[in-house]
Design a protein around this motif. Structure first.
Motif, mmCIF file in Angstrom:
data_model
loop_
_atom_site.group_PDB
_atom_site.id
_atom_site.type_symbol
_atom_site.label_atom_id
_atom_site.label_comp_id
_atom_site.label_asym_id
_atom_site.label_seq_id
_atom_site.Cartn_x
_atom_site.Cartn_y
_atom_site.Cartn_z
ATOM 1 N N PHE A 248 0.692 -1.153 0.058
ATOM 2 C CA PHE A 248 -0.005 0.118 0.045
ATOM 3 C C PHE A 248 0.879 1.254 -0.122
ATOM 4 O O PHE A 248 2.043 1.271 0.425
ATOM 5 N N SER A 249 0.277 2.509 -0.604
ATOM 6 C CA SER A 249 0.911 3.748 -0.450
ATOM 7 C C SER A 249 -0.042 4.573 -0.182
ATOM 8 O O SER A 249 -1.307 4.427 -0.731
ATOM 9 N N VAL A 250 0.118 5.667 0.450
ATOM 10 C CA VAL A 250 -0.486 6.794 0.812
ATOM 11 C C VAL A 250 -0.197 8.131 0.212
ATOM 12 O O VAL A 250 1.055 8.472 0.660
ATOM 13 N N ASN A 251 -0.829 8.530 -0.946
ATOM 14 C CA ASN A 251 -0.270 9.730 -1.419
ATOM 15 C C ASN A 251 1.294 9.659 -1.874
ATOM 16 O O ASN A 251 2.347 10.381 -1.897
ATOM 17 N N GLY A 252 1.632 8.563 -2.518
ATOM 18 C CA GLY A 252 2.650 8.071 -2.963
ATOM 19 C C GLY A 252 3.789 7.647 -2.149
ATOM 20 O O GLY A 252 5.004 7.246 -2.752
ATOM 21 N N ARG A 253 3.616 7.504 -0.894
ATOM 22 C CA ARG A 253 4.595 7.052 0.113
ATOM 23 C C ARG A 253 4.227 5.686 0.323
ATOM 24 O O ARG A 253 3.272 5.423 0.901
ATOM 25 N N PRO A 254 5.136 4.701 -0.057
ATOM 26 C CA PRO A 254 5.143 3.219 0.566
ATOM 27 C C PRO A 254 4.924 3.191 1.936
ATOM 28 O O PRO A 254 6.049 3.752 2.671
ATOM 29 N N ILE A 255 3.995 2.442 2.452
ATOM 30 C CA ILE A 255 3.809 2.438 4.006
ATOM 31 C C ILE A 255 3.750 0.729 4.423
ATOM 32 O O ILE A 255 3.677 -0.008 3.794
ATOM 33 N N LEU A 256 3.989 0.867 5.759
ATOM 34 C CA LEU A 256 3.806 -0.460 6.402
ATOM 35 C C LEU A 256 2.206 -0.451 6.658
ATOM 36 O O LEU A 256 1.892 0.349 7.513
ATOM 37 N N ALA A 257 1.612 -1.009 6.174
ATOM 38 C CA ALA A 257 0.069 -1.108 6.151
ATOM 39 C C ALA A 257 -0.517 -1.332 7.421
ATOM 40 O O ALA A 257 -0.142 -2.438 7.980
ATOM 41 N N PRO A 258 -1.525 -0.757 7.837
ATOM 42 C CA PRO A 258 -2.275 -1.029 9.340
ATOM 43 C C PRO A 258 -2.891 -2.646 9.074
ATOM 44 O O PRO A 258 -3.473 -2.715 7.962
ATOM 45 N N PRO A 294 2.276 11.878 8.271
ATOM 46 C CA PRO A 294 3.202 10.966 8.083
ATOM 47 C C PRO A 294 4.283 11.049 9.256
ATOM 48 O O PRO A 294 5.444 10.418 9.020
ATOM 49 N N ASN A 295 4.264 12.084 10.108
ATOM 50 C CA ASN A 295 5.237 12.441 11.071
ATOM 51 C C ASN A 295 5.074 11.692 12.249
ATOM 52 O O ASN A 295 5.243 12.200 13.261
ATOM 53 N N VAL A 303 1.807 5.746 8.533
ATOM 54 C CA VAL A 303 1.258 7.182 8.646
ATOM 55 C C VAL A 303 -0.239 6.875 9.329
ATOM 56 O O VAL A 303 -0.662 5.942 9.532
ATOM 57 N N ALA A 304 -0.644 8.125 9.816
ATOM 58 C CA ALA A 304 -1.744 8.268 10.545
ATOM 59 C C ALA A 304 -2.952 8.584 9.602
ATOM 60 O O ALA A 304 -2.598 9.621 9.194
ATOM 61 N N LEU A 305 -3.783 7.798 9.537
ATOM 62 C CA LEU A 305 -5.203 8.423 8.822
ATOM 63 C C LEU A 305 -6.077 8.866 9.829
ATOM 64 O O LEU A 305 -6.461 8.037 10.710
#
Length: 558
Positions: A248-258, A294-295, A303-305
């Motif tokens: 998964f990515s959020v706004n182009g950032r690859p993330i460790l998905a929840p 993302p911080n 990232v926190a959604l």
């Protein structure tokens, strides 16, 4: 323009150490290249990244009037110097720590030129020492970090072996390829191209990272709205036991998905996906900048959604809608032969059981030691096959294939091959890197070559070059699972053979994947469940284990 952030803003985004290994340098520099609008990104590594990390891009570059601030901590062009800007991050990098941290850990060399500028600027930085110069270079930026941790011997001693670090860097670059497929990517390791990707769509990125066979089994996902979802998911027949290919990515950032997002994808398949199976998916999520933070992680991988539940629901709907548009019928699996009795010595801890019946053509009901036993025939057969293959693996010389088979390797698999080739050859599996993302399979262990298993060679290579710590175990476990008895294939005769084979196992209590093979129910458990209070309510079977014989006085039975 690059500006030094005021202390009150810097405190909001400081997140500890940025560079603790070569992979961190690669991540930070690639984020910078993407933020600069690059369409071509090239990564070069030497010595596992400790000797050299170089990232070259054709992005916007840094103007000569502000390049002297590039290696200053908390100096960034990506964030306004006001506290509220931290709540509206629109770039992958934003803390202004990447180049500064790289200069603290090694020797930093930066060459950069905007397209409209005549001549490039050059920066050398190490520690707090910074030198400037001029150079000739194409538009874009090239950042080189040499001698990583050479001045930090304690940190250097704790680094992973180069082969292991390269494997993780290759996986990281593969993630960027999957989420930014429209760019040109190249990863070179010690002068050899390890991963090359030409601009394409998500399906093409899957082909570059996981091979064309996987790419041919993915379906497009696209859903607009407040939460955008686009990417691909695999057809139901392409699944894995682990969730390691759910990206998964959020706004182009690859993330460790929840877990909520992974679960949403699996729920989108509903009954199309077997229990415990996970698909391959690459999903890019787009949310409003103010709706994500993302911080919350030093490496910005988490990232926190603001509305995680709503985003998960949107993902679930998008996956279900994509699957609903395609015919997804699967072929009927072929029948397999019953297990064969083993010549191995009988396990002393496993009791002698007498088969008394079958349940749902999958479970065996047996009695032994005064107790009722329920045996999962598939798990038991799988354990027996696994141990038999293990005994036979080195019993005969490897079989050389009449015509070596060419197989497509993912970049991660190629990295694993460079690390494990000698060990694999020690137990009869010879895989040679053939270049261009291909490998040549030359020999197989004799015990595996004769197995009637679909996609035999592909399964062997996938297990041998997977992410597990014990490739031999992974290969044997996968091959034992495929031919093991399935629901609907069990009869009394096969049940007897399964019991005999399980009793001969060295470790009969669990299948190679960790599921239990047996459940045991004592007569006392049954008596209590039925409310019996008779003379038979004494310690028997499992209840007698480890107990001294005691006479109990009970009222007459009913």
């Amino acid at each position: 323009m690059i500006r030094v952030l005021p202390p009150e803003v810097a405190r909001l985004i400081a997140a500890g150490e940025v560079v603790s290994r070569p992979l961190d340098v690669v991540r930070e520099l690639v984020d910078n290249a993407l933020d600069a609008g690059a369409t071509r990104i090239e990564i070069e590594l030497e010595g596992g990244g400790l000797s050299l990390v170089r990232v070259r891009d054709n992005g916007g570059g840094i103007g000569a009037d502000s390049v002297e601030l590039a290696a200053v901590r908390h100096a960034t062009s990506k964030l306004e110097p006001v506290a509220g800007a931290v709540e509206r991050v629109t770039t992958l990098g934003f803390r202004g720590e990447a180049l500064w941290a790289a200069a603290q850990a090694g020797e930093l060399h930066l060459v950069t030129r905007p397209a409209a500028q005549v001549g490039a600027a050059e920066v050398w930085a190490q520690g707090e020492t910074v030198r400037m110069g001029r150079a000739a270079a194409p538009a874009g930026t090239t950042v080189t970090v040499r001698g990583l941790f050479a001045g930090l011997p304690a940190r250097l001693r704790t680094q992973a072996p180069p082969a292991a670090e390269l494997r993780e860097i290759t996986a990281l670059v593969g993630r960027y390829v999957l989420h930014h497929p429209a760019l040109h990517w190249r990863l070179g390791v010690d002068g050899e191209a390890r991963l090359v990707h030409a601009p394409a769509d998500h399906r093409g990125a899957v082909a570059s990272v996981y091979g064309p066979l996987n790419a041919n089994r993915v379906l497009k996902v696209e859903a607009g709205g407040t939460v955008g979802v686009c990417g691909v998911v695999s057809r139901p027949e392409l699944t894995r036991a682990r969730r390691d290919r759910m990206h998964f990515s959020v706004n182009g950032r690859p993330i460790l998905a929840p877990p909520e997002l992974e679960r949403a994808v699996i729920e989108g398949y509903a009954e199309l996906l077997p229990a415990g199976a996970a698909p391959l998916c690459v999903l890019d999520l787009t949310v409003a900048p103010a709706d994500h933070n993302p911080n919350v992680h030093p490496a910005k991988q988490v990232v926190a959604l603001a509305d995680l539940g709503g985003v998960a629901a949107r993902v679930r709907e998008a996956v279900a809608a994509a699957l609903a548009q395609h015919p997804l019928a699967r072929a009927v699996p072929a029948l397999t032969a019953p297990p064969e009795p083993s010549d191995a010595p009988r396990n002393g801890s496993f009791p002698r059981l007498t088969l008394v019946g079958l349940y749902q053509e999958l479970y065996l009901l047996a009695q032994g030691e005064g107790d009722l036993w329920v045996i999962d025939a598939h798990a038991a057969h799988e354990r027996a096959l696994y141990e038999r293959l293990g005994r036979e693996l080195l019993a005969a010389a490897p079989v050389e294939l009449p015509e070596p088979e060419l197989l497509h390797l993912t970049p991660q698999q190629r990295a694993a091959l460079h690390e494990r080739a000698a060990d694999l050859q020690g137990w009869g599996l010879t895989i040679e890197d053939f270049g261009a993302g291909l490998a040549r399979l030359r020999t197989l262990p004799a015990a595996l070559a004769a197995l009637q298993v679909p996609r035999l060679h592909e399964q062997i290579v996938e297990g041998a070059l997977g992410s597990g710590p014990d490739p031999r175990r992974d290969v044997l476990a996968n091959l034992a699972c495929a031919p093991a008895l399935k629901a609907g294939m069990l009869d009394h005769g096969r049940g007897e053979l399964v019991l005999a084979a399980l009793a001969d196992c060295e470790h009969p209590w669990a299948c190679p994947h960790g599921r239990p093979t047996t459940l045991r129910l004592s007569e006392r458990d049954l008596a209590h469940a039925f409310g019996r209070r008779g003379v038979r309510d004494v310690a028997r079977g499992r209840d007698a284990d480890g107990q001294s014989a005691q006479q109990e006085t009970q009222p007459p039975g009913r």
